[in-house]
Write an enzyme that holds these catalytic residues in place. Structure first.
Site, PDB file in Angstrom:
ATOM      1  CD  GLU A  46       2.521   5.082   5.532  1.00  0.00           C
ATOM      2  OE1 GLU A  46       2.431   5.716   5.985  1.00  0.00           O
ATOM      3  OE2 GLU A  46       3.125   4.237   5.356  1.00  0.00           O
ATOM      4  CE1 TYR A 105      -2.705   2.162   9.802  1.00  0.00           C
ATOM      5  CE2 TYR A 105      -3.680  -0.412  11.101  1.00  0.00           C
ATOM      6  CZ  TYR A 105      -2.374   1.048  10.888  1.00  0.00           C
ATOM      7  OH  TYR A 105      -2.037   0.505  11.951  1.00  0.00           O
ATOM      8  CG  ASP A 155       2.036  -0.611   4.692  1.00  0.00           C
ATOM      9  OD1 ASP A 155       1.892   0.086   3.736  1.00  0.00           O
ATOM     10  OD2 ASP A 155       1.255  -0.143   5.882  1.00  0.00           O
ATOM     11  CG  ASP A 189      -2.020   1.217   1.291  1.00  0.00           C
ATOM     12  OD1 ASP A 189      -2.159   1.545   0.338  1.00  0.00           O
ATOM     13  OD2 ASP A 189      -2.323   1.665   2.259  1.00  0.00           O
TER      14      ASP A 189
END
Ligand SMILES: *[C@@H]1O[C@H](CO)[C@@H](O)[C@H](O)[C@H]1NC(C)=O
Ligand SMILES: *[C@@H]1O[C@H](CO)[C@@H](O)[C@H](O)[C@H]1NC(C)=O
Ligand SMILES: *[C@@H]1O[C@H](CO)[C@@H](O)[C@H](O)[C@H]1NC(C)=O
Ligand SMILES: *[C@@H]1O[C@H](CO)[C@@H](O)[C@H](O)[C@H]1NC(C)=O
Length: 519
Positions: free
Chosen positions: A492, A249, A101, A98
């Site tokens: 990220e 998430y 991670d 994704d």
């Protein structure tokens, strides 16, 4: 966090002269080049820059690929997660991680595929011109191969591989993962209309992409898309209500938008009236939220559906396009567009001082790039259909106003911002060096286990591997950015950010028109 200075070497007189001459030559060249593009209007931006950026952005998909990497071009990547899916005797080794991670989250992964398909369908020629059509199709197929396998029977869809708590408790390379990789499914007792419909949208749109080159494969995609839509529609529930664990998430706020979005794609894929009836009938009344502009994102597909359905009113046959409900979709798409044009009276105030659309602190860039992608697509619908104006509360705007908006967002992302930094990793000479990305942060010749890799998270050194093409989360509202590896809020990257920027840049690499039909 310390800021590394890029070294500059000293220079001597003749060198300066060469630089000055080169500068003059470049300026002359730039002017001439601008001329050949026609009007020299700001609405063209800098196609060469977007083409260079597109080549970079596309590489992030390669970095995120799971499974057996036969044609791997990334020196620090290798095979990983080869046994994903084996507990259910299916092959879920492909697909993409994704973000920084190693989770495979089906909801955003499918959305990445849908947006990438859409970009290919609108701008395949432009991608081809930049040598990026094949890479785009390969990356799309890497996801759709996974999605097909994740749907083993009509009413079962695997929506996640990995346990997020366990995964986020590790910091190591995907190649070295040893933890169990549990599977999560939705089914008739624990349904998820949003994730099933998004997966349907991904496969229906990808069907159109592969239709002309691989009819066997594309038929398979369409078969799954149709079944998944039926599953999504018949067993209606929000997947994060059926499976509360996923709320941490990718919590979904509803499934109505995905049902309309999937039906819109299925209409484009099949031309069947039932799908138009679906979006224009009761489901439209229930879910379309006509008249209210919203932000396109992994959670909200409505603006996407509005623009995609406008396609039919721009280019469709009279008998289909003359519908009141389709008109309402187009009017709502217009409201979205009016909100984006800075000079319009209904312009959104969700912007930074320097004009970047800014809606949320986490992954701030998702909204400007998604909005700019929709704006360039809509502007090209206007151009191709010779629609000369967009009316916003009495003020009229042109296709070029939308394109200019899209260009400002792209330019901001690529370095025209107060930080004077590109948020697309690998582009320009200043970009984030502490990207929150496990694989990029661990040296390629190290093989730490789950816990011993944390020293690479904590390290003061920049990432040893450049996550080329990563579009990071982006700046704060005050336009500052903290380049720190632990700053996942800003640092990220995600695969859906990449799909948006790839779509946006593809739309900007040339003066555009779009195909009138995907079929
Ligand atoms: C249906 O999905 C739920 C939620 O993921 C799961 O707990 C259950 O075991 C599944 N049902 C079957 C028959 O596998
Ligand atoms: C997830 O979304 C639902 C519906 O919007 C909300 O009620 C719930 O509190 C959210 N959960 C989390 C953990 O944010
Ligand atoms: C990174 O951030 C998390 C969450 O904010 C925090 O718990 C952790 O201690 C931080 N780690 C480091 C090395 O700063
Ligand atoms: C910018 O905003 C962030 C987040 O609100 C804050 O932490 C930071 O101190 C601000 N920076 C400046 C220079 O105001």
């Amino acid at each position: 966090m310390k800021q590394r200075k890029r070294s500059s070497s000293g220079c001597c007189g003749w060198f300066l002269v060469i630089i000055v001459l080169a500068g003059i030559a470049f300026a002359v060249f730039a002017v001439l080049k601008h001329k050949t593009w026609g009007s020299g209007s700001p609405a063209l931006g800098d196609p060469k820059k977007y083409s260079d950026a597109l080549k970079i952005a596309m590489q992030f998909f390669d970095i995120q690929k799971s499974g057996k990497l036969d044609e791997n071009q990334i020196p620090w990547r290798g095979d990983s997660a080869l046994k994903d899916g084996s507990e259910a005797k299916i092959d879920l080794s492909k697909g993409m991680y994704d973000a920084g991670d190693h989770m495979k989250f089906g909801f955003p992964m499918a959305f990445t595929a849908t947006v990438l398909s859409w970009a290919i369908l609108e701008y395949g020629d432009q991608m081809n011109g930049a040598g990026q059509l094949e890479p785009a199709r390969n990356s799309l197929k890497w996801i759709t191969d996974y999605l097909v396998n994740s749907h083993p029977t009509a009413n079962v869809l695997y929506i996640q591989v990995g346990n997020a708590k366990v995964d986020h408790g590790c910091w190591n390379r995907p190649e070295d993962m040893k933890e169990a990789r549990p599977l999560t499914q939705v089914n008739a007792s624990y349904p998820g209309s949003d994730v099933a419909a998004e997966t349907s949208a991904a496969l229906a749109s990808a069907y159109l992409v592969f239709k002309s080159t691989d009819s066997t494969y594309s038929s398979l995609l369409l078969k799954h898309a149709v079944q998944l839509f039926q599953f999504a529609d018949k067993y209606r529930e929000v997947y994060s209500i059926s499976i509360p664990d996923v709320q941490t998430y990718y919590n979904s706020t509803g499934y109505g938008d995905e049902l309309l979005w999937a039906a819109s794609w299925l209409y484009h894929a099949t031309g069947e009236a039932t799908y138009i009836d679906y979006v224009t009938g009761e489901n439209g009344d229930d879910f379309a939220n006509w008249g209210s502009p919203t932000w396109f994102s992994w959670d909200n597909k409505l603006p996407g559906a509005q623009v995609l359905l406008s396609r039919i009113s721009f280019f469709g046959s009279k008998e289909v396009s003359n519908s009141d409900a389709l008109d309402k979709y187009r009017k709502t798409a217009e409201a979205v567009m009016c909100g984006l044009i800075p000079k319009s009276s209904s312009a959104t105030s969700s912007r930074t001082e320097n004009g970047l659309i800014w809606v949320s602190e986490w992954n701030a860039l998702q909204h400007p790039v998604a909005s700019a992608f929709l704006a360039v697509v809509y502007s090209d619908y206007m151009l191709t259909s010779r629609t000369d104006k967009l009316s916003c509360d009495g003020d009229n705007f042109k296709a070029s106003d939308l394109r200019e908006f899209a260009i400002t967002q792209a330019n901001y992302v690529l370095g025209n911002n107060p930080m004077k930094m590109s948020y697309l990793v690998g582009f320009g000479n200043k970009y984030p060096e502490y990207v929150h990305h496990r694989g990029a942060s661990v040296p390629g010749d190290e093989n730490p286990g789950c816990k011993d890799g944390f020293k690479w998270l904590d390290s003061d050194d920049p990432n040893p591997n450049v996550a080329t093409g990563a579009l990071v989360g982006g700046p704060f509202l005050n336009e500052s950015y903290v380049d720190s590896r632990n700053n996942s809020m800003q640092g990220e990257p995600t695969t859906y950010n990449s799909a948006f920027i790839v779509g946006l840049l593809s739309g900007l690499v040339a003066t555009s028109s779009v195909v009138q039909s995907f079929a």
